[in-house]
Enzyme design. Structure first.
Site, PDB file in Angstrom:
ATOM      1  N   LYS A 196      49.363  25.787   4.755  1.00  0.00           N
ATOM      2  CA  LYS A 196      48.034  25.875   4.790  1.00  0.00           C
ATOM      3  C   LYS A 196      47.566  24.774   3.842  1.00  0.00           C
ATOM      4  CE  LYS A 196      45.000  28.097   2.318  1.00  0.00           C
ATOM      5  NZ  LYS A 196      43.941  27.159   2.324  1.00  0.00           N
ATOM      6  N   GLU A 269      52.549  24.992  -9.122  1.00  0.00           N
ATOM      7  CA  GLU A 269      52.318  23.996 -10.027  1.00  0.00           C
ATOM      8  C   GLU A 269      50.841  23.776 -10.119  1.00  0.00           C
ATOM      9  OE1 GLU A 269      50.667  20.838 -11.078  1.00  0.00           O
ATOM     10  OE2 GLU A 269      51.410  19.672  -9.350  1.00  0.00           O
ATOM     11  N   CYS A 303      45.903  16.393 -11.329  1.00  0.00           N
ATOM     12  CA  CYS A 303      46.222  17.549 -12.258  1.00  0.00           C
ATOM     13  C   CYS A 303      46.790  16.857 -13.776  1.00  0.00           C
ATOM     14  CB  CYS A 303      47.294  18.573 -11.707  1.00  0.00           C
ATOM     15  SG  CYS A 303      48.678  17.676 -10.829  1.00  0.00           S
ATOM     16  N   GLU A 402      40.122  22.250 -17.430  1.00  0.00           N
ATOM     17  CA  GLU A 402      40.184  21.026 -16.600  1.00  0.00           C
ATOM     18  C   GLU A 402      38.768  20.580 -16.112  1.00  0.00           C
ATOM     19  OE1 GLU A 402      42.789  21.976 -13.108  1.00  0.00           O
ATOM     20  OE2 GLU A 402      43.911  20.155 -13.679  1.00  0.00           O
TER      21      GLU A 402
END
Ligand code: ADP
Length: 506
Positions: A196, A269, A303, A402
């Site tokens: 997906k 992750e 990331c 983040e």
């Protein structure tokens, strides 16, 4: 059909009702065929670069998820007859197909994500293919131990077995590379996959699946069904026919998936807010130029981007001046212009987050030194200036979440131990950076920083595809490892066979 009704809510603030010349309409890939979806009308995907429609996709519905799982299950059972060397051949053929279609996939990645074409999109597609080559070779060497038995009549063998049907749910920042990190080892080790792609980069994901089909993948081993996370993603995660979940994305979503998936096997992750630490013995010019790569590559939407910069107080001012020079040298613009070093942000959600983080930091006392806002004069409002901000307080959003934008956010501390305390102060622990000319100090920090990965004297986006990458224990950055055979080892389980050979006739 109105554009408002079709547009994902936060892809672009002002989408344009104009299509690229070669716009393509994608269906769902299920059981080796492109089929109509049951999730409603087809949806356009808009380019953050131009605001134009670059392709259409069909959202999957619950029935499509059922069909995809059924096809994957059947293919998984059948695929077990294929040995590892045959699978390796298949996966090498996929790598060949990706290499053949390098420019096409890179162009779509640039258009749909905003990556500079030559400098970022092309290398990403090359590494996508490389991940398949690595997996094809890794599976040939996936040795499992023969274990000595304390009973002299027994032999104990072990075999690595694939988990079965994987839901692979991926983000938008690396629309072909991140999927390949899971698809390549997953297929090579005998799993069937339902992929997906992110709702922000569905066309690049579907195009990748289309290219993979050129390798004659047996029907059902790979499905590609785009759709939104809370509906189609959730339907996959909770489906009883899905055995395992490979997820790369935010820790917020990772938390939801963990709860919704229950006991299913998971490889997660998630994000990072990793600092780069600049010690007073570092070569500051080298440190600034490499830290700038960590801040501005892929417009900071990585990331393992340098989310924070923690500087030893004695070199603070000098380093900040160098960072401003680095930010000034960033060329923001059209990703297809070879002079461009940074493209737009991928979507309004990310740009809005940058706006929010900047406003919060400034309100809490941080000093804006360069950039700090959306850039004007571009075809969309997703181009963001390379930004340097100093004296970022510990309680700001930037220090704790983040930011995922082109941001060099600097704070300072007097002692090494205070730098370590600040580095370890948030809930993440994915990738950190350190600049020092002392090996002794590097190892002192390496032993104390709570991070899955540490890069010393290079930028935090430095990675190699076969190297293990993932979160530190006790953090929100994930479980398991991505990277070559380390991913593969997360996609198989060890099956033990004990044989009493005195009780066999021959
Ligand atoms: P990002 O902001 O990096 O896209 P997300 O975690 O929001 O991070 O999304 C990563 C992937 O997870 C996307 O493919 C998205 O559709 C999917 N996703 C989002 N919410 C869910 C959910 N509740 N269940 C399953 N998948 C989800």
């Amino acid at each position: 059909m109105t554009l408002e009704a079709q547009a994902p809510p936060v892809k672009l603030t002002e989408p344009k009702d104009k299509e690229l010349d070669d716009v393509k309409h994608y269906k769902l890939l299920i059981d080796g065929e492109w089929v109509e979806g049951t999730g409603g009308e087809e949806v356009p995907s808009y380019s953050p670069v131009t605001g134009e429609i670059i392709g259409y996709y069909t959202k999957a519905g619950q029935e499509d998820v059922d069909r995809a799982v059924k096809a994957a299950r059947a293919a998984f059972e059948k695929y077990q007859e294929m040995g590892p060397f045959e699978r390796a051949e298949l996966v090498h053929r996929i790598a060949d197909a990706l290499d053949r279609n390098r420019e096409k996939l890179a162009r779509l990645s640039s258009l749909e994500n905003g990556k500079p074409y030559e400098g970022e999109a092309i290398p990403c597609v090359e590494e996508t293919a490389e991940n398949f080559r690595i997996a094809a070779e890794d599976v040939k060497r996936l040795e499992s131990p023969i274990i000595p038995s304390r009973d002299r009549n027994k032999k104990i063998l072990t075999f690595y077995r694939p988990y079965g049907v994987w839901a692979t749910i991926t983000p938008w920042n690396f629309p072909t590379l991140i999927p390949s990190e899971l698809l390549a080892p997953g297929l090579a080790s005998g799993n069937a996959i339902i992929f997906k792609p992110s709702e922000y980069t569905p066309i690049a994901g579907l195009a990748m699946a289309e290219v993979m089909l050129e390798a004659d993948i047996p029907p059902g081993l790979l499905q590609c069904i785009p759709g939104e996370g809370p509906t189609i993603g959730d339907a996959l995660v909770t489906h009883p026919g899905v055995d395992a979940i490979g997820f790369v994305g935010s820790d917020r979503t990772g938390n939801i998936i963990s709860q919704r998936a229950g006991l299913k096997h998971k490889l997660l992750e998630m994000g990072g807010n990793g600092p780069t630490i600049i010690l007073d013995d570092a070569d500051l010019e080298i440190a600034a130029s490499l830290t700038a790569v960590g801040c501005f590559y892929e417009a900071g939407q990585v990331c393992c981007a340098t989310e924070r910069i923690l500087v030893s107080e004695p070199v603070h001012n000098e380093f900040v001046d160098l960072m401003v020079e680095e930010a000034k040298s960033v060329v923001l613009g059209d990703p297809f212009d070879p002079k461009t070093t940074m493209g737009p942000l991928c979507n309004e959600m990310t740009a809005e987050k940058m706006d929010r983080h900047m406003a919060d930091a400034i309100e809490k006392g941080a000093k804006l030194l360069y950039g700090g806002k959306r850039a004007s004069g571009f075809p969309t409002n997703l181009y963001y200036e390379a930004t340097v901000i100093d004296d970022v307080p510990a309680d700001s959003l930037i220090s704790n979440e983040e930011s995922f934008g082109p941001l060099a956010a600097v704070s300072s501390a007097v002692s090494d131990d205070e730098l370590i305390r600040l580095a370890n102060s948030d809930r993440y622990g994915l990738q950190m950076g350190l600049f020092t000319s002392s090996l002794k100090r590097a190892l002192y920090f390496a032993d104390r920083l709570r991070t899955g990965n540490l890069v010393v004297n290079d930028n935090t986006d430095y990675w190699e595809p076969h190297v293990p990458f993932g979160g530190a224990g006790g953090t929100s950055s994930g479980h398991g490892r991505i990277g070559g055979k380390y991913t593969m080892l997360n996609m198989v389980y060890l099956n033990t066979v004990v044989i009493d050979y005195m009780n066999v006739k021959e």
